[in-house]
Scaffold this motif. Structure first.
Motif, PDB file in Angstrom:
ATOM      1  N   UNK A  12      35.368  67.157  44.272  1.00  0.00           N
ATOM      2  CA  UNK A  12      36.221  66.168  43.613  1.00  0.00           C
ATOM      3  C   UNK A  12      36.687  65.035  44.534  1.00  0.00           C
ATOM      4  N   UNK A  13      36.799  63.871  43.947  1.00  0.00           N
ATOM      5  CA  UNK A  13      37.327  62.687  44.636  1.00  0.00           C
ATOM      6  C   UNK A  13      38.451  62.125  43.760  1.00  0.00           C
ATOM      7  N   UNK A  14      39.652  62.025  44.335  1.00  0.00           N
ATOM      8  CA  UNK A  14      40.804  61.474  43.613  1.00  0.00           C
ATOM      9  C   UNK A  14      40.973  60.022  44.039  1.00  0.00           C
ATOM     10  N   UNK A  15      41.135  59.116  43.076  1.00  0.00           N
ATOM     11  CA  UNK A  15      41.467  57.732  43.419  1.00  0.00           C
ATOM     12  C   UNK A  15      42.987  57.606  43.447  1.00  0.00           C
ATOM     13  N   UNK A  16      43.536  57.138  44.556  1.00  0.00           N
ATOM     14  CA  UNK A  16      44.973  56.861  44.660  1.00  0.00           C
ATOM     15  C   UNK A  16      45.110  55.345  44.653  1.00  0.00           C
ATOM     16  N   UNK A  17      45.523  54.813  43.503  1.00  0.00           N
ATOM     17  CA  UNK A  17      45.454  53.365  43.281  1.00  0.00           C
ATOM     18  C   UNK A  17      46.842  52.735  43.345  1.00  0.00           C
ATOM     19  N   UNK A  18      47.041  51.870  44.340  1.00  0.00           N
ATOM     20  CA  UNK A  18      48.242  51.029  44.393  1.00  0.00           C
ATOM     21  C   UNK A  18      47.777  49.576  44.264  1.00  0.00           C
ATOM     22  N   UNK A  19      48.602  48.741  43.668  1.00  0.00           N
ATOM     23  CA  UNK A  19      48.280  47.317  43.569  1.00  0.00           C
ATOM     24  C   UNK A  19      47.069  47.064  42.678  1.00  0.00           C
ATOM     25  N   UNK A  20      46.304  46.037  43.053  1.00  0.00           N
ATOM     26  CA  UNK A  20      45.207  45.586  42.189  1.00  0.00           C
ATOM     27  C   UNK A  20      44.014  46.534  42.207  1.00  0.00           C
ATOM     28  N   UNK A  21      43.561  46.927  41.032  1.00  0.00           N
ATOM     29  CA  UNK A  21      42.261  47.596  40.867  1.00  0.00           C
ATOM     30  C   UNK A  21      41.544  46.770  39.804  1.00  0.00           C
ATOM     31  N   UNK A  22      40.846  45.745  40.265  1.00  0.00           N
ATOM     32  CA  UNK A  22      40.264  44.765  39.333  1.00  0.00           C
ATOM     33  C   UNK A  22      38.746  44.788  39.412  1.00  0.00           C
ATOM     34  N   UNK A  23      38.105  44.523  38.298  1.00  0.00           N
ATOM     35  CA  UNK A  23      36.647  44.442  38.276  1.00  0.00           C
ATOM     36  C   UNK A  23      36.042  45.690  38.894  1.00  0.00           C
ATOM     37  N   UNK A  24      35.204  45.487  39.917  1.00  0.00           N
ATOM     38  CA  UNK A  24      34.579  46.623  40.601  1.00  0.00           C
ATOM     39  C   UNK A  24      35.599  47.597  41.175  1.00  0.00           C
ATOM     40  N   UNK A  25      36.814  47.134  41.459  1.00  0.00           N
ATOM     41  CA  UNK A  25      37.859  48.026  41.965  1.00  0.00           C
ATOM     42  C   UNK A  25      38.310  49.003  40.899  1.00  0.00           C
ATOM     43  N   UNK A  26      38.488  48.506  39.687  1.00  0.00           N
ATOM     44  CA  UNK A  26      38.844  49.366  38.557  1.00  0.00           C
ATOM     45  C   UNK A  26      37.675  50.312  38.261  1.00  0.00           C
ATOM     46  N   UNK A  27      36.464  49.761  38.361  1.00  0.00           N
ATOM     47  CA  UNK A  27      35.273  50.573  38.070  1.00  0.00           C
ATOM     48  C   UNK A  27      35.090  51.677  39.108  1.00  0.00           C
ATOM     49  N   UNK A  28      35.356  51.354  40.375  1.00  0.00           N
ATOM     50  CA  UNK A  28      35.253  52.376  41.432  1.00  0.00           C
ATOM     51  C   UNK A  28      36.300  53.468  41.205  1.00  0.00           C
ATOM     52  N   UNK A  29      37.515  53.073  40.844  1.00  0.00           N
ATOM     53  CA  UNK A  29      38.559  54.078  40.575  1.00  0.00           C
ATOM     54  C   UNK A  29      38.111  54.987  39.428  1.00  0.00           C
ATOM     55  N   UNK A  30      37.501  54.394  38.403  1.00  0.00           N
ATOM     56  CA  UNK A  30      37.060  55.202  37.252  1.00  0.00           C
ATOM     57  C   UNK A  30      35.856  56.091  37.594  1.00  0.00           C
ATOM     58  N   UNK A  31      35.126  55.791  38.659  1.00  0.00           N
ATOM     59  CA  UNK A  31      34.027  56.679  39.076  1.00  0.00           C
ATOM     60  C   UNK A  31      34.571  57.956  39.706  1.00  0.00           C
ATOM     61  N   UNK A  32      35.835  57.889  40.178  1.00  0.00           N
ATOM     62  CA  UNK A  32      36.433  59.083  40.797  1.00  0.00           C
ATOM     63  C   UNK A  32      36.792  60.077  39.695  1.00  0.00           C
ATOM     64  N   UNK A  33      37.182  61.292  40.098  1.00  0.00           N
ATOM     65  CA  UNK A  33      37.373  62.348  39.098  1.00  0.00           C
ATOM     66  C   UNK A  33      38.666  62.183  38.319  1.00  0.00           C
TER      67      UNK A  33
END
Ligand code: CO8
Length: 258
Positions: free
Chosen positions: A97-118
């Motif tokens: 498993x990979x957890x995305x810990x998202x602070x601040x902007x998760x835009x475009x590919x950033x949002x997409x990368x976060x959504x690739x995590x578990x």
């Protein structure tokens, strides 16, 4: 531990903490980030001492998208010929498993990368969006597919068509993130959550991840069958014997990963 140009990677016990580190570009994802990320995740997946990873950015930006400056001059032949950013498929192929810990902007590919995590843990200042339409393009790393699966068609379509951002509370309400954490505590909370996962029986962790992900690829009947077969299969492991004996004996389980 290897050194990376665009990432900081450290281990905290059984947890690998990967921090995107291009502050001058709000962690925009260029080809070097992709190469570094694949190398770091492959090393994590291969290291038996590591059970769960956390992927994070800075307090200001998880990642503000694919690197617009790198992409802007490319033509169709360059993008199609190199299958630009198809390497991100390797991120979702990570077996632990990979957890995305998202602070601040998760835009475009950033949002997409976060959504690739578990799953995503969001700092209370997190902002998610697919603003590619404002650049004359579309999501290209799975956003048009994963966002509707996470938040439903209405919100996903509105976000893709208008480029508006979604704050942490709306993201939690909509099912995009598992929990909101005060931003100052985000990384520590994510590492703690990852430690809990890493201390579970390793084969059961992989099997749980694999079967939840199967829910997005199969029919209900096939998915339930897949779950049942994996469940049956775990009865061939030492850790199932240990886990159930430990419950009966009222003690914590000691896992061997076998
Ligand atoms: N790419 C490159 N550089 C970026 C990016 C980016 N996505 N985002 C920010 N930067 C840079 C800025 O250019 C700036 O650099 P400089 O100081 O050299 O000018 C630096 O980071 C700081 O940014 P700002 O000054 O703009 O910071 P603000 O706090 O004023 O604004 C924002 C923050 C709102 C996040 C703003 O930077 C912004 O709107 N960024 C772009 C967001 C965006 O459009 N993202 C989508 C990009 S496209 C994409 O992700 C497609 C993915 C699919 C690709 C798949 C290919 C197959």
């Amino acid at each position: 531990m290897a050194n990376y140009e665009t990432l900081l990677v450290e281990t905290r016990g059984p947890v690998t903490l990967i921090t995107l580190n291009r502050p001058q570009a709000l962690n925009a994802l260029n080809s070097q980030v992709l190469a570094d990320l694949i190398a770091a995740l492959e090393a994590f997946d291969a290291d038996a001492s590591q059970g769960c990873a956390v992927l994070t950015g800075s307090e200001k930006a998880f990642a503000a998208g694919a690197d617009i400056k790198e992409m802007s001059g490319q033509g169709f032949a360059d993008m199609y010929g190199s299958n630009f950013f198809a390497g991100y498929d390797r991120v979702t192929a990570t077996r632990k498993p990979v957890i995305a810990a998202v602070a601040g902007y998760a835009l475009g590919g950033g949002c997409e990368l976060a959504m690739m995590c578990d799953f995503i843990l969001a700092g209370d200042n997190a902002k998610f969006g697919q603003p590619e339409i404002k650049l004359g393009v579309t999501p290209g790393m799975g956003g048009s597919q994963r966002l509707p699966r996470a938040v439903g068609k209405a919100k996903a379509m509105e976000m893709c068509l208008t480029g508006r951002m979604m704050g942490a509370e709306e993201a939690e309400r909509s099912g995009l993130v598992a929990r909101i954490v005060p931003v100052a505590e985000l990384v520590e909370d994510a590492v703690k959550t990852a430690t809990t996962i890493a201390e579970m029986a390793p084969l059961a962790v992989k099997a749980n991840k694999e079967m939840v992900n199967a829910a997005f690829e199969t029919t209900l009947v096939q998915g339930v069958q897949f779950e049942r077969r994996l469940f049956h299969g775990l009865f061939g492991t030492e850790d199932q014997k240990e886990g159930m004996a430990a419950f009966v004996e009222k003690r914590p389980g000691k896992w061997t990963g076998k």
